[in-house]
Design a protein around this motif. Sequence first.
Motif, mmCIF file in Angstrom:
data_model
loop_
_atom_site.group_PDB
_atom_site.id
_atom_site.type_symbol
_atom_site.label_atom_id
_atom_site.label_comp_id
_atom_site.label_asym_id
_atom_site.label_seq_id
_atom_site.Cartn_x
_atom_site.Cartn_y
_atom_site.Cartn_z
ATOM 1 N N MET A 148 0.837 -1.199 0.000
ATOM 2 C CA MET A 148 0.000 0.000 0.000
ATOM 3 C C MET A 148 0.876 1.254 0.000
ATOM 4 S SD MET A 148 -2.578 -1.875 0.448
ATOM 5 C CE MET A 148 -3.933 -0.753 0.657
ATOM 6 N N PRO A 149 0.336 2.353 -0.521
ATOM 7 C CA PRO A 149 1.108 3.598 -0.529
ATOM 8 C C PRO A 149 1.577 4.019 0.876
ATOM 9 C CG PRO A 149 -0.834 3.827 -1.911
ATOM 10 C CD PRO A 149 -0.948 2.498 -1.238
ATOM 11 N N GLU A 150 0.722 3.768 1.895
ATOM 12 C CA GLU A 150 1.134 4.181 3.261
ATOM 13 C C GLU A 150 2.378 3.409 3.697
ATOM 14 O OE1 GLU A 150 -2.343 2.298 3.495
ATOM 15 O OE2 GLU A 150 -2.351 3.761 1.882
ATOM 16 N N GLU A 151 2.463 2.177 3.252
ATOM 17 C CA GLU A 151 3.640 1.380 3.634
ATOM 18 C C GLU A 151 4.906 1.973 3.022
ATOM 19 O OE1 GLU A 151 1.779 -3.071 4.252
ATOM 20 O OE2 GLU A 151 2.434 -2.464 2.269
ATOM 21 N N ARG A 152 4.737 2.521 1.839
ATOM 22 C CA ARG A 152 5.908 3.106 1.179
ATOM 23 C C ARG A 152 6.459 4.267 2.018
ATOM 24 N NH1 ARG A 152 4.060 3.759 -3.973
ATOM 25 N NH2 ARG A 152 3.660 5.964 -3.851
ATOM 26 N N GLU A 153 5.549 5.022 2.585
ATOM 27 C CA GLU A 153 5.977 6.140 3.428
ATOM 28 C C GLU A 153 6.744 5.624 4.650
ATOM 29 O OE1 GLU A 153 2.743 8.915 3.736
ATOM 30 O OE2 GLU A 153 3.686 9.732 5.555
ATOM 31 N N ASP A 154 6.190 4.557 5.264
ATOM 32 C CA ASP A 154 6.882 3.971 6.424
ATOM 33 C C ASP A 154 8.258 3.458 6.018
ATOM 34 O OD1 ASP A 154 4.660 4.456 7.888
ATOM 35 O OD2 ASP A 154 3.914 2.379 7.883
ATOM 36 N N ASP A 155 8.298 2.780 4.873
ATOM 37 C CA ASP A 155 9.573 2.218 4.397
ATOM 38 C C ASP A 155 10.597 3.326 4.197
ATOM 39 O OD1 ASP A 155 8.250 -0.157 4.360
ATOM 40 O OD2 ASP A 155 8.037 -0.274 2.183
ATOM 41 N N ARG A 156 10.128 4.370 3.556
ATOM 42 C CA ARG A 156 11.024 5.497 3.273
ATOM 43 C C ARG A 156 11.557 6.076 4.587
ATOM 44 N NH1 ARG A 156 7.531 9.782 1.466
ATOM 45 N NH2 ARG A 156 7.640 10.454 3.636
ATOM 46 N N ASN A 157 10.666 6.274 5.552
ATOM 47 C CA ASN A 157 11.106 6.857 6.821
ATOM 48 C C ASN A 157 12.067 5.940 7.554
ATOM 49 O OD1 ASN A 157 9.655 9.100 6.300
ATOM 50 N ND2 ASN A 157 7.844 8.450 7.457
ATOM 51 N N GLN A 158 11.803 4.648 7.458
ATOM 52 C CA GLN A 158 12.691 3.694 8.131
ATOM 53 C C GLN A 158 14.097 3.750 7.527
ATOM 54 O OE1 GLN A 158 10.986 -0.137 8.835
ATOM 55 N NE2 GLN A 158 12.979 -1.112 8.991
ATOM 56 N N ILE A 159 14.166 3.797 6.208
ATOM 57 C CA ILE A 159 15.487 3.844 5.552
ATOM 58 C C ILE A 159 16.184 5.169 5.877
ATOM 59 C CG2 ILE A 159 16.709 3.822 3.341
ATOM 60 C CD1 ILE A 159 14.535 1.944 2.271
ATOM 61 N N LEU A 160 15.418 6.247 5.905
ATOM 62 C CA LEU A 160 16.028 7.545 6.221
ATOM 63 C C LEU A 160 16.563 7.572 7.652
ATOM 64 C CD1 LEU A 160 13.592 10.056 4.471
ATOM 65 C CD2 LEU A 160 15.898 9.415 3.765
ATOM 66 N N ARG A 161 15.795 6.963 8.559
ATOM 67 C CA ARG A 161 16.250 6.913 9.960
ATOM 68 C C ARG A 161 17.544 6.116 10.063
ATOM 69 N NH1 ARG A 161 10.931 6.453 11.413
ATOM 70 N NH2 ARG A 161 11.009 4.186 11.411
ATOM 71 N N TRP A 162 17.538 4.984 9.363
ATOM 72 C CA TRP A 162 18.730 4.138 9.404
ATOM 73 C C TRP A 162 19.931 4.883 8.816
ATOM 74 C CZ3 TRP A 162 21.947 2.608 5.568
ATOM 75 C CH2 TRP A 162 22.972 1.760 5.973
ATOM 76 N N THR A 163 19.709 5.603 7.726
ATOM 77 C CA THR A 163 20.798 6.341 7.073
ATOM 78 C C THR A 163 21.365 7.399 8.020
ATOM 79 O OG1 THR A 163 19.686 6.044 4.966
ATOM 80 C CG2 THR A 163 21.402 7.714 5.022
ATOM 81 N N GLU A 164 20.466 8.080 8.706
ATOM 82 C CA GLU A 164 20.892 9.116 9.653
ATOM 83 C C GLU A 164 21.791 8.526 10.745
ATOM 84 O OE1 GLU A 164 18.445 12.037 12.471
ATOM 85 O OE2 GLU A 164 17.497 11.612 10.546
ATOM 86 N N GLN A 165 21.355 7.380 11.269
ATOM 87 C CA GLN A 165 22.143 6.691 12.293
ATOM 88 C C GLN A 165 23.524 6.337 11.756
ATOM 89 O OE1 GLN A 165 21.855 5.413 15.414
ATOM 90 N NE2 GLN A 165 19.990 6.541 15.804
ATOM 91 N N TRP A 166 23.533 5.810 10.551
ATOM 92 C CA TRP A 166 24.787 5.380 9.936
ATOM 93 C C TRP A 166 25.725 6.577 9.772
ATOM 94 C CZ3 TRP A 166 28.183 6.149 6.065
ATOM 95 C CH2 TRP A 166 29.061 5.106 5.754
ATOM 96 N N VAL A 167 25.179 7.673 9.307
ATOM 97 C CA VAL A 167 26.000 8.864 9.080
ATOM 98 C C VAL A 167 26.603 9.336 10.400
ATOM 99 C CG1 VAL A 167 25.920 11.312 8.431
ATOM 100 C CG2 VAL A 167 24.824 9.604 6.984
ATOM 101 N N LYS A 168 25.777 9.348 11.440
ATOM 102 C CA LYS A 168 26.290 9.777 12.741
ATOM 103 C C LYS A 168 27.433 8.879 13.182
ATOM 104 C CE LYS A 168 22.395 12.054 14.863
ATOM 105 N NZ LYS A 168 21.238 11.834 15.725
ATOM 106 N N ALA A 169 27.224 7.590 13.000
ATOM 107 C CA ALA A 169 28.225 6.641 13.477
ATOM 108 C C ALA A 169 29.501 6.665 12.642
ATOM 109 C CB ALA A 169 27.637 5.234 13.499
ATOM 110 N N HIS A 170 29.441 7.217 11.438
ATOM 111 C CA HIS A 170 30.619 7.221 10.577
ATOM 112 C C HIS A 170 31.141 8.607 10.275
ATOM 113 C CE1 HIS A 170 28.980 3.238 10.030
ATOM 114 N NE2 HIS A 170 30.190 2.874 9.679
#
Length: 333
Positions: A148-170
């Motif tokens: 569903m389109p709503e899931e895409r939004e969740d997926d996108r936010n999850q990947i963005l959150r993960w990316t942010e964490q990764w950037v901080k850690a590196h």
Amino acid sequence: MVLPNILLTGTPGVGKPTLAKELASRSGLKYINVGDVAREGALYHGYNEEHECPILDEEKVVDELENHRAEGGVTVDYHGRDFFPEQWFHEVFVLRTDNSILYKRLETRGYNEKKLGDTIECETFQVLYEEAMLSYKEGVVHQLPSNMPEEREDDRNQILRWTEQWVKAHSPGLVTGWSSYSTRLVASLANSSLLGLGLLRRPRATGSATSNPFWASEALPVQSSRAPPSPAEPPWGRGLVEPHTEAFPALAGVLTGPPVDQVCDTEDSEVDRASPVCGHRGHAGQEATPSPQVAPWVLPLGSPDSGEKPGSLGTCALSADLALRFPGLSAHL
Ligand SMILES: Nc1ncnc2c1ncn2[C@@H]1O[C@H](COP(=O)(O)OP(=O)(O)O)[C@@H](O)[C@H]1O
């Protein structure tokens, strides 16, 4: 700023480019569609009659993508992963779609019967997910629902959150000396994602550099306007052992402390004439540009006003020490 590389994979029709383009529009991640790259460069070595599509020349595709991948910050979209070197990707997201929904999406694409059947079977037996699980270390591969389109939004936010964490850690762990050079360097890094910043100085009152080999005896307080890194994933400092100098514990404190957005400075001009004696990136008067490939890093600086040789001030030793003890922090001596 160093960014991670992401592989977005899944059976055809699950929504890879749709999600990858959204990610690209909301982050610094660059979208690379393997199909487009192959088409543009005609990177094929044959044609699959059964599936009515060209056959990818995987070696050429890997060569073509290598430069992008080395720069970091790419989201690669492809229905497979087997020919990409494992170390290319920091995280792998496998999109999953229920068969009935996927069937409808593929029907509208005009897939022939054989191709449609094979694709649905591939999703049913979660072939791409299992392949990815076998190819990457535990914790790297994640499934994301894409019905569903709503899931895409969740997926996108999850990947963005993960990316942010990764950037901080590196982000760079920067250890710098006390000089106009370092001030400029720090200024050039100010917009990157500094995790910790240790500004070192030899207090005026304490003897010469020679009598205090670790002239960097004080870590200045740092301003912090960002949330500290998650305690579950401390980017630095795990396994820190017996500090043996004055400077080390202070720096360790800075590196394990909250991240900083702001750079502290001082009017102390005692060593303001200093140029780096063991920095590898240039000398006073030159702009230092951090290389996105080399981070986190330490820039060891010394004060040549003592007329001493590189290393004699202890900055190289200190940086090497920090690099040894902080996983991921590298020293360029
Ligand atoms: N989460 C979602 N919910 C509903 N429709 C979606 C979702 N993700 C993708 N789609 C739709 O599915 C179709 C296939 O998406 P696409 O991004 O072309 O997939 P792929 O390249 O993986 O085959 C598109 O019409 C897209 O709009």
